[in-house]
Scaffold this motif. Structure first.
Motif, PDB file in Angstrom:
ATOM      1  N   TYR A   1       0.837  -1.199   0.000  1.00 47.49           N
ATOM      2  CA  TYR A   1       0.000   0.000   0.000  1.00 47.49           C
ATOM      3  C   TYR A   1       0.881   1.262   0.000  1.00 47.49           C
ATOM      4  CZ  TYR A   1      -2.865   3.756   1.967  1.00 47.49           C
ATOM      5  OH  TYR A   1      -3.481   4.965   2.206  1.00 47.49           O
ATOM      6  N   ASN A   2       1.849   1.307   0.882  1.00 49.98           N
ATOM      7  CA  ASN A   2       2.748   2.466   0.959  1.00 49.98           C
ATOM      8  C   ASN A   2       3.538   2.640  -0.334  1.00 49.98           C
ATOM      9  OD1 ASN A   2       1.975   3.164   3.592  1.00 49.98           O
ATOM     10  ND2 ASN A   2       3.497   1.788   4.505  1.00 49.98           N
TER      11      ASN A   2
ATOM     12  N   VAL B   1       1.133   4.119  -2.980  1.00 50.94           N
ATOM     13  CA  VAL B   1       0.863   5.544  -2.742  1.00 50.94           C
ATOM     14  C   VAL B   1       2.046   6.371  -3.228  1.00 50.94           C
ATOM     15  CG1 VAL B   1       0.545   7.316  -0.977  1.00 50.94           C
ATOM     16  CG2 VAL B   1      -0.734   5.167  -0.817  1.00 50.94           C
TER      17      VAL B   1
ATOM     18  N   THR C   1       1.752   8.766  -6.567  1.00 51.13           N
ATOM     19  CA  THR C   1       1.975  10.198  -6.338  1.00 51.13           C
ATOM     20  C   THR C   1       3.048  10.719  -7.287  1.00 51.13           C
ATOM     21  OG1 THR C   1       1.343  10.020  -4.006  1.00 51.13           O
ATOM     22  CG2 THR C   1       2.645  11.932  -4.649  1.00 51.13           C
TER      23      THR C   1
ATOM     24  N   VAL D   1      -3.729  11.920  -6.782  1.00 49.89           N
ATOM     25  CA  VAL D   1      -4.210  10.813  -5.946  1.00 49.89           C
ATOM     26  C   VAL D   1      -5.485  11.329  -5.297  1.00 49.89           C
ATOM     27  CG1 VAL D   1      -3.722   9.330  -3.982  1.00 49.89           C
ATOM     28  CG2 VAL D   1      -1.886   9.917  -5.579  1.00 49.89           C
TER      29      VAL D   1
ATOM     30  N   VAL E   1      -7.580   7.970  -0.552  1.00 52.28           N
ATOM     31  CA  VAL E   1      -6.911   6.765  -0.052  1.00 52.28           C
ATOM     32  C   VAL E   1      -7.682   6.212   1.138  1.00 52.28           C
ATOM     33  CG1 VAL E   1      -4.627   7.514  -0.825  1.00 52.28           C
ATOM     34  CG2 VAL E   1      -5.396   8.058   1.490  1.00 52.28           C
ATOM     35  N   ASN E   2      -7.570   4.928   1.342  1.00 58.14           N
ATOM     36  CA  ASN E   2      -8.171   4.270   2.495  1.00 58.14           C
ATOM     37  C   ASN E   2      -7.099   3.365   3.092  1.00 58.14           C
ATOM     38  OD1 ASN E   2      -9.567   2.482   4.283  1.00 58.14           O
ATOM     39  ND2 ASN E   2     -11.487   2.883   3.196  1.00 58.14           N
ATOM     40  N   LYS E   3      -6.422   3.887   4.099  1.00 59.54           N
ATOM     41  CA  LYS E   3      -5.295   3.160   4.679  1.00 59.54           C
ATOM     42  C   LYS E   3      -5.747   1.877   5.361  1.00 59.54           C
ATOM     43  CE  LYS E   3      -1.112   4.017   7.391  1.00 59.54           C
ATOM     44  NZ  LYS E   3      -0.353   5.035   8.161  1.00 59.54           N
TER      45      LYS E   3
ATOM     46  N   ARG F   1      -6.512  -0.335   2.655  1.00 58.74           N
ATOM     47  CA  ARG F   1      -5.330  -0.339   1.785  1.00 58.74           C
ATOM     48  C   ARG F   1      -5.727  -0.216   0.302  1.00 58.74           C
ATOM     49  NH1 ARG F   1      -4.834  -3.627   5.964  1.00 58.74           N
ATOM     50  NH2 ARG F   1      -5.738  -5.383   4.826  1.00 58.74           N
ATOM     51  N   LYS F   2      -6.475   0.859   0.039  1.00 61.34           N
ATOM     52  CA  LYS F   2      -6.919   1.153  -1.325  1.00 61.34           C
ATOM     53  C   LYS F   2      -6.510   2.571  -1.710  1.00 61.34           C
ATOM     54  CE  LYS F   2     -10.961  -1.909  -1.166  1.00 61.34           C
ATOM     55  NZ  LYS F   2     -12.444  -1.997  -1.313  1.00 61.34           N
ATOM     56  N   VAL F   3      -6.185   2.737  -2.985  1.00 59.29           N
ATOM     57  CA  VAL F   3      -5.781   4.041  -3.513  1.00 59.29           C
ATOM     58  C   VAL F   3      -6.548   4.290  -4.812  1.00 59.29           C
ATOM     59  CG1 VAL F   3      -3.846   5.521  -4.162  1.00 59.29           C
ATOM     60  CG2 VAL F   3      -3.457   3.556  -2.646  1.00 59.29           C
TER      61      VAL F   3
ATOM     62  N   CYS G   1      -6.914   7.043  -7.996  1.00 63.89           N
ATOM     63  CA  CYS G   1      -6.251   8.165  -8.649  1.00 63.89           C
ATOM     64  C   CYS G   1      -7.028   8.591  -9.896  1.00 63.89           C
ATOM     65  CB  CYS G   1      -4.841   7.783  -9.076  1.00 63.89           C
ATOM     66  SG  CYS G   1      -3.772   7.268  -7.729  1.00 63.89           S
TER      67      CYS G   1
END
Length: 208
Positions: A72-73, A76, A80, A94, A97-99, A102-104, A106
């Motif tokens: 996830y990190n 991101v 970005t 972006v 995000v949903n940490k 764990r969704k991104v 864009c």
């Protein structure tokens, strides 16, 4: 004199025998073999533009040895940086995000260039959504909601949806043996761009 005539007569069979080794060549009605040149864009004629429930949507899952949060990190950070690449436009970002999950998500708007010469610049604004979902050691990346804004400098230009522009029905000729005259270049460049994005993600994730 008689001796000479007899000698000549005796030589005739020999001459005929030698001549019988010669014959008139037979003409062939078979056409010469021709070499068919492979169509240079053949790779774009097959099932290269996926449709899911009537929507053009690319989906690919990557696997590696990292856990979900690490992936996830990484995504991101990667996405970005992608919004700041040379051909990206001001609206690329972006979005959300949903940490915890764990969704991104864009939103991308970038230049897709078909031809660039001294006095010719043929390009379109390529617009799409990218969703990255990280779970376990897997990352699923979906590219969808694809649109084009073409020749916007000319009276506002034209807007096209992928579903009405690059699918087999619209992006190929009727026999599906060639790319369509205009929309074909959008199909070709979109397939290439999606492939490039996925290759970059795979490299960044050290994924399979």
């Amino acid at each position: 004199m008689r001796t000479i005539i007899i000698t000549l007569l005796l030589c005739i069979p020999v001459a005929l025998s030698a001549q019988s080794k010669w014959e008139t060549p037979q003409s062939s009605n078979e056409p010469e073999a021709t070499v068919t040149k492979e169509y240079q864009y053949a790779k774009y004629l097959g099932p290269v533009v996926p449709e899911v429930d009537g929507e053009v949507k690319w989906e690919k899952t990557f696997t590696n040895n990292a856990d979900a949060m690490t992936n996830y990190n990484t995504m991101v950070e990667f996405l970005t940086a992608m919004t700041k690449e040379e051909d990206q436009l001001e609206k690329s970002k972006v979005s959300i995000v949903n940490k915890e999950e764990r969704k991104v998500v864009c939103h991308f708007e970038e230049w897709m260039t078909f031809a660039k010469k001294a006095l010719v610049l043929d390009r379109t604004r390529f617009i799409y959504t990218l969703l990255a979902e990280c779970e376990g050691n897997k990352v699923k990346v979906t590219i969808f909601r694809i649109n084009y804004w073409y020749e916007e400098q000319r009276d506002g230009g034209e807007h096209f949806k992928a579903e009405e522009w690059i699918t087999d029905k619209w992006g190929l000729n009727k026999k599906r043996t060639r790319l369509a005259k205009i929309s074909g270049k959008f199909r070709r460049k979109t397939v290439d761009r999606v492939e490039e994005i996925y290759n970059n993600i795979a490299q960044r994730l050290s994924a399979q």
